[in-house]
Design a protein around this motif. Structure first.
Motif, PDB file in Angstrom:
ATOM      1  N   ILE A 252      57.086  23.051 -35.386  1.00  0.00           N
ATOM      2  CA  ILE A 252      58.210  22.530 -36.170  1.00  0.00           C
ATOM      3  C   ILE A 252      59.405  22.325 -35.252  1.00  0.00           C
ATOM      4  CG2 ILE A 252      57.464  23.597 -38.328  1.00  0.00           C
ATOM      5  CD1 ILE A 252      59.514  25.800 -37.828  1.00  0.00           C
ATOM      6  N   PRO A 253      60.313  21.403 -35.595  1.00  0.00           N
ATOM      7  CA  PRO A 253      61.481  21.176 -34.749  1.00  0.00           C
ATOM      8  C   PRO A 253      62.313  22.431 -34.578  1.00  0.00           C
ATOM      9  CG  PRO A 253      61.228  19.374 -36.298  1.00  0.00           C
ATOM     10  CD  PRO A 253      60.241  20.431 -36.722  1.00  0.00           C
ATOM     11  N   SER A 254      62.756  22.654 -33.370  1.00  0.00           N
ATOM     12  CA  SER A 254      63.637  23.766 -33.083  1.00  0.00           C
ATOM     13  C   SER A 254      65.079  23.406 -33.454  1.00  0.00           C
ATOM     14  CB  SER A 254      63.567  24.114 -31.580  1.00  0.00           C
ATOM     15  OG  SER A 254      62.255  24.455 -31.209  1.00  0.00           O
ATOM     16  N   LYS A 255      65.963  24.361 -33.356  1.00  0.00           N
ATOM     17  CA  LYS A 255      67.366  24.103 -33.640  1.00  0.00           C
ATOM     18  C   LYS A 255      67.923  23.086 -32.648  1.00  0.00           C
ATOM     19  CE  LYS A 255      70.565  26.955 -32.248  1.00  0.00           C
ATOM     20  NZ  LYS A 255      71.428  28.151 -32.055  1.00  0.00           N
ATOM     21  N   MET A 256      68.736  22.150 -33.163  1.00  0.00           N
ATOM     22  CA  MET A 256      69.361  21.163 -32.296  1.00  0.00           C
ATOM     23  C   MET A 256      70.394  21.842 -31.409  1.00  0.00           C
ATOM     24  SD  MET A 256      69.484  17.755 -31.710  1.00  0.00           S
ATOM     25  CE  MET A 256      69.192  16.781 -33.202  1.00  0.00           C
ATOM     26  N   VAL A 257      70.333  21.567 -30.120  1.00  0.00           N
ATOM     27  CA  VAL A 257      71.317  22.074 -29.163  1.00  0.00           C
ATOM     28  C   VAL A 257      72.252  20.923 -28.807  1.00  0.00           C
ATOM     29  CG1 VAL A 257      71.666  22.971 -26.832  1.00  0.00           C
ATOM     30  CG2 VAL A 257      69.781  23.825 -28.239  1.00  0.00           C
ATOM     31  N   LYS A 258      73.561  21.180 -28.850  1.00  0.00           N
ATOM     32  CA  LYS A 258      74.542  20.128 -28.576  1.00  0.00           C
ATOM     33  C   LYS A 258      75.450  20.555 -27.429  1.00  0.00           C
ATOM     34  CE  LYS A 258      74.635  18.653 -33.432  1.00  0.00           C
ATOM     35  NZ  LYS A 258      75.483  18.409 -34.621  1.00  0.00           N
TER      36      LYS A 258
ATOM     37  N   ILE B 179      65.558  15.737 -38.185  1.00  0.00           N
ATOM     38  CA  ILE B 179      66.815  15.813 -37.422  1.00  0.00           C
ATOM     39  C   ILE B 179      67.660  14.552 -37.631  1.00  0.00           C
ATOM     40  CG2 ILE B 179      65.890  17.415 -35.727  1.00  0.00           C
ATOM     41  CD1 ILE B 179      65.553  15.067 -33.793  1.00  0.00           C
ATOM     42  N   GLU B 180      67.278  13.754 -38.641  1.00  0.00           N
ATOM     43  CA  GLU B 180      68.038  12.580 -39.064  1.00  0.00           C
ATOM     44  C   GLU B 180      68.200  11.544 -37.945  1.00  0.00           C
ATOM     45  OE1 GLU B 180      71.632  14.217 -40.694  1.00  0.00           O
ATOM     46  OE2 GLU B 180      70.651  14.744 -42.577  1.00  0.00           O
ATOM     47  N   VAL B 181      67.098  11.296 -37.245  1.00  0.00           N
ATOM     48  CA  VAL B 181      67.037  10.233 -36.239  1.00  0.00           C
ATOM     49  C   VAL B 181      65.954   9.255 -36.687  1.00  0.00           C
ATOM     50  CG1 VAL B 181      66.520   9.634 -33.847  1.00  0.00           C
ATOM     51  CG2 VAL B 181      67.813  11.718 -34.357  1.00  0.00           C
ATOM     52  N   PRO B 182      66.310   8.064 -37.173  1.00  0.00           N
ATOM     53  CA  PRO B 182      65.289   7.094 -37.579  1.00  0.00           C
ATOM     54  C   PRO B 182      64.434   6.676 -36.381  1.00  0.00           C
ATOM     55  CG  PRO B 182      67.454   6.491 -38.443  1.00  0.00           C
ATOM     56  CD  PRO B 182      67.675   7.587 -37.445  1.00  0.00           C
ATOM     57  N   ALA B 183      63.128   6.672 -36.570  1.00  0.00           N
ATOM     58  CA  ALA B 183      62.229   6.337 -35.461  1.00  0.00           C
ATOM     59  C   ALA B 183      62.478   4.931 -34.930  1.00  0.00           C
ATOM     60  CB  ALA B 183      60.775   6.491 -35.917  1.00  0.00           C
ATOM     61  N   ASP B 184      62.922   4.026 -35.789  1.00  0.00           N
ATOM     62  CA  ASP B 184      63.141   2.648 -35.329  1.00  0.00           C
ATOM     63  C   ASP B 184      64.421   2.477 -34.516  1.00  0.00           C
ATOM     64  OD1 ASP B 184      65.022   2.862 -37.352  1.00  0.00           O
ATOM     65  OD2 ASP B 184      64.203   1.252 -38.588  1.00  0.00           O
ATOM     66  N   THR B 185      65.165   3.583 -34.290  1.00  0.00           N
ATOM     67  CA  THR B 185      66.364   3.510 -33.437  1.00  0.00           C
ATOM     68  C   THR B 185      66.092   4.042 -32.025  1.00  0.00           C
ATOM     69  OG1 THR B 185      67.205   5.700 -34.097  1.00  0.00           O
ATOM     70  CG2 THR B 185      67.846   3.808 -35.458  1.00  0.00           C
ATOM     71  N   LEU B 186      64.870   4.470 -31.744  1.00  0.00           N
ATOM     72  CA  LEU B 186      64.557   5.002 -30.414  1.00  0.00           C
ATOM     73  C   LEU B 186      64.721   3.924 -29.350  1.00  0.00           C
ATOM     74  CD1 LEU B 186      61.341   7.076 -31.235  1.00  0.00           C
ATOM     75  CD2 LEU B 186      63.572   8.009 -30.573  1.00  0.00           C
ATOM     76  N   LYS B 187      65.345   4.295 -28.250  1.00  0.00           N
ATOM     77  CA  LYS B 187      65.562   3.371 -27.136  1.00  0.00           C
ATOM     78  C   LYS B 187      64.518   3.525 -26.042  1.00  0.00           C
ATOM     79  CE  LYS B 187      69.383   1.641 -28.830  1.00  0.00           C
ATOM     80  NZ  LYS B 187      69.362   0.259 -29.391  1.00  0.00           N
ATOM     81  N   GLY B 188      63.701   4.564 -26.117  1.00  0.00           N
ATOM     82  CA  GLY B 188      62.682   4.733 -25.095  1.00  0.00           C
ATOM     83  C   GLY B 188      61.933   6.041 -25.238  1.00  0.00           C
ATOM     84  N   VAL B 189      60.701   6.041 -24.713  1.00  0.00           N
ATOM     85  CA  VAL B 189      59.901   7.252 -24.589  1.00  0.00           C
ATOM     86  C   VAL B 189      59.633   7.468 -23.110  1.00  0.00           C
ATOM     87  CG1 VAL B 189      57.735   8.396 -25.127  1.00  0.00           C
ATOM     88  CG2 VAL B 189      58.785   6.893 -26.816  1.00  0.00           C
ATOM     89  N   LEU B 190      60.056   8.607 -22.599  1.00  0.00           N
ATOM     90  CA  LEU B 190      59.882   8.942 -21.192  1.00  0.00           C
ATOM     91  C   LEU B 190      58.665   9.863 -21.055  1.00  0.00           C
ATOM     92  CD1 LEU B 190      63.607   9.519 -21.108  1.00  0.00           C
ATOM     93  CD2 LEU B 190      62.600   8.119 -19.302  1.00  0.00           C
ATOM     94  N   ILE B 191      57.656   9.389 -20.341  1.00  0.00           N
ATOM     95  CA  ILE B 191      56.420  10.156 -20.202  1.00  0.00           C
ATOM     96  C   ILE B 191      56.447  10.915 -18.879  1.00  0.00           C
ATOM     97  CG2 ILE B 191      53.908  10.014 -20.042  1.00  0.00           C
ATOM     98  CD1 ILE B 191      55.033   9.375 -22.811  1.00  0.00           C
ATOM     99  N   THR B 192      56.108  12.197 -18.947  1.00  0.00           N
ATOM    100  CA  THR B 192      56.067  13.004 -17.726  1.00  0.00           C
ATOM    101  C   THR B 192      54.752  12.810 -16.983  1.00  0.00           C
ATOM    102  OG1 THR B 192      55.214  14.927 -18.950  1.00  0.00           O
ATOM    103  CG2 THR B 192      57.622  14.741 -18.670  1.00  0.00           C
TER     104      THR B 192
END
Length: 264
Positions: free
Chosen positions: A257-263, A42-55
């Motif tokens: 597999i990744p689902s379709k991106m919803v915008k 989905i063209e999001v570099p992993a090193d640009t993540l700002k956070g992981v929210l755990i449920t």
């Protein structure tokens, strides 16, 4: 904002939510490698993540958390009880304390340009939470691993333009299947998972003209079919909206597999 389910199901869950400036994950229940590959698709570099929210601390929601935190220095968000349970378990390995961020149900937090709203849910875990996301008046509501729902849950998810909601099992499939009795009782209990029927009931309480997308998630591999979950919810939604001029799109999140991106 955008949403993409990277993996969804009782074998592992990981969801991307973000904007152009802010990239977040909800849960890391698959391997670090699969998360990296999913983000790349989905063209999001992993090193640009700002956070992981755990449920919550169950394995299908945290499996790749340690790898991601150590490799990219990603902040980890969760309730005190959830994070303590993760660290005590030891299955994810060491996580630097400087990366830990504590959330409190019903106390919003801002990450980049997204407001995150944690809220309590009923599940057999240590103070688990679900999340909604808001930016520029638009809202994404997410709720899985719900044993049950009430007016509080409905109020937290109300007004969402996108709903990512559990439809875990078909009750008949579960009851005649091979699971032991205690596990069947756990799943259908108030701290277990929402059935297709209960998911449909909750969705009907959340319908409004600006709800554009409904994504059915966290399906059991043994006790559900994507087609069955979809049809159960579709029929109830269409009956509820009979005579209305609008109809939200309903899809089922993919397991592997990744689902379709919803915008929105």
């Amino acid at each position: 904002m955008r949403l993409c389910s990277i993996a969804s199901g009782s074998s592992g869950n990981c969801i991307y939510v973000g904007s152009e400036q802010t990239h977040l994950l909800v849960d890391c229940g698959i391997s670090g490698k699969r998360i990296e590959n999913g983000l790349a698709q989905i063209e999001v570099p992993a090193d640009t993540l700002k956070g992981v929210l755990i449920t919550h601390e169950h394995k299908d929601h945290i499996q790749g958390l340690g790898v991601l935190a150590r490799r990219y220095g990603v902040p980890v968000y969760g309730t005190v009880e959830t994070i303590n349970a993760i660290l005590k378990n030891g299955g994810v390995g060491r996580i630097d304390e400087s990366l830990l961020r504590y959330v409190v149900p019903d106390q919003p937090l801002v990450i980049g340009d997204i407001t995150v709203n944690p809220f309590s849910m009923s599940h057999d875990a240590c103070n688990p939470v679900c999340y909604t996301f808001e930016r520029e008046g638009k809202k994404i509501g997410m709720a899985t691993d719900l044993g049950t729902y009430d007016d509080y849950i409905v109020s937290k998810l109300s007004g969402s333009k996108v709903l990512y909601l559990e439809a875990n099992h078909d009750v008949n499939m579960l009851m005649v299947g091979g699971y032991p009795y205690y596990l069947k009782q756990r799943i259908v209990g108030d701290k277990g998972h929402l059935s297709n029927e209960r998911s449909a009931e909750l969705i009907c309480k959340l319908l409004h003209e600006d709800l554009k997308n409904i994504i059915l998630a966290h399906l059991s591999k043994e006790n559900n079919y994507a087609e069955l979950a979809y049809e159960t919810v579709r029929v109830e939604v269409e009956n509820h909206l009979k005579g209305c001029s609008y109809k939200p799109e309903i899809v089922v999140a993919n397991r592997d597999i990744p689902s379709k991106m919803v915008k929105i």
